[in-house]
Design a protein around this motif. Sequence first.
Motif, PDB file in Angstrom:
ATOM      1  N   MET A 104       4.990 -17.456 -28.869  1.00  0.00           N
ATOM      2  CA  MET A 104       3.906 -18.053 -28.077  1.00  0.00           C
ATOM      3  C   MET A 104       3.315 -19.269 -28.772  1.00  0.00           C
ATOM      4  N   SER A 149       9.905 -16.723 -23.056  1.00  0.00           N
ATOM      5  CA  SER A 149       8.897 -17.641 -23.602  1.00  0.00           C
ATOM      6  C   SER A 149       9.363 -19.085 -23.503  1.00  0.00           C
ATOM      7  N   LYS A 192      -1.927 -18.177 -27.506  1.00  0.00           N
ATOM      8  CA  LYS A 192      -2.468 -17.026 -28.248  1.00  0.00           C
ATOM      9  C   LYS A 192      -3.992 -16.991 -28.130  1.00  0.00           C
ATOM     10  N   PHE A 202       4.164  -6.712 -27.983  1.00  0.00           N
ATOM     11  CA  PHE A 202       3.389  -7.944 -27.939  1.00  0.00           C
ATOM     12  C   PHE A 202       3.595  -8.772 -29.211  1.00  0.00           C
ATOM     13  N   ASN A 203       3.717  -8.108 -30.343  1.00  0.00           N
ATOM     14  CA  ASN A 203       3.943  -8.835 -31.598  1.00  0.00           C
ATOM     15  C   ASN A 203       5.250  -9.621 -31.567  1.00  0.00           C
ATOM     16  N   THR A 249      -5.335 -15.509 -24.828  1.00  0.00           N
ATOM     17  CA  THR A 249      -4.901 -14.147 -24.505  1.00  0.00           C
ATOM     18  C   THR A 249      -6.056 -13.163 -24.689  1.00  0.00           C
ATOM     19  N   LYS A 268       4.472 -12.571 -29.308  1.00  0.00           N
ATOM     20  CA  LYS A 268       3.531 -13.480 -29.986  1.00  0.00           C
ATOM     21  C   LYS A 268       4.251 -14.452 -30.912  1.00  0.00           C
TER      22      LYS A 268
END
Length: 311
Positions: free
Chosen positions: A219, A185, A224, A212-213, A227, A216
């Motif tokens: 991010m 990221s 977000k 994904f969490n 997405t 996230k």
Amino acid sequence: MVGEYVCTLSEELQKRAKEEINEDPERRAEDIQHIRDWLKHQPHIKARTDDWTILRFLRGCKFSLQRTKEKLDMFYTCKSLCPEWYKNRDPQDKKMRAILELGTCLPLPGYDSRGRKVVLTRWGEFDPSHIGLSDLMKVSLAVLDVWMEEDEQASVTAMVMVEDCGGLTFSHLATFTPTFAKKASTIIQEGYPMRPKGLNYINTPAAFDTVFNIFKTFMKEKMKRRTHFHGSDLDSLHKEVPKEVLPVEYGGTNGTIEDIKKYWLQRVDARRDWLIEDEQYGVDESKRPGKAKTSADLFGIEGSFRKLNVD
């Protein structure tokens, strides 16, 4: 002048560059020179100083000179603090070759209806018992670096990503650690000038939410919001990414995965010398004015996960 820039953009794209990313053709050479002079006075950075490289970063930062300096510093710092992704990128290397032939990261031919490049990643294509995630990232970033070096249009119009998670098993997902998520990221969002405008996930397995969490957490808010999750619904994907730009395997009309894989093998091979030469660029933290940066400074995750636990 070093590697003098010659514009290859259509009149329409030049107009977009002016309106969307503040590019002034009359000031462009001056802005490039300003960044080049700044780089020369950074004792810790060894950077490419050709017009095109600097211009890509200026465009990625909408011609904010301050943001361009910050991004260039971050890009070269990431390169040096993450050697496992940026060293030994010879496409003739046996391991590199095997991963390239899988076609895990494929910028698709042409552009979408808004002129943006679509990049397809296929995370379920590698065998985690034989290929590490670091090797996969090394190859993916090599392909992305070659693409960005060769594609002027995308430096203005930005990009959209399609992340195919088909074939991902628990063994794959276990390799996507918080440390990897933070590193990826940071490098993509803070170091690269490619301005992602959409992130589309397709064929996500049940356990994907957990992974994904983690991502996230790192991010940016605007990413977000950009997405989209499509499950296995190609019609849903086509609302975000038109069929005309997708391969036939995704209900599209834009060639086959095999053809696109072959194209990128050829392009990366053609840029072999450039990729090998690229390894010399980076930072020498012992020469950085002020405090040297470390991997923990850039990629440390402790604070993020205190926040995650509270959520």
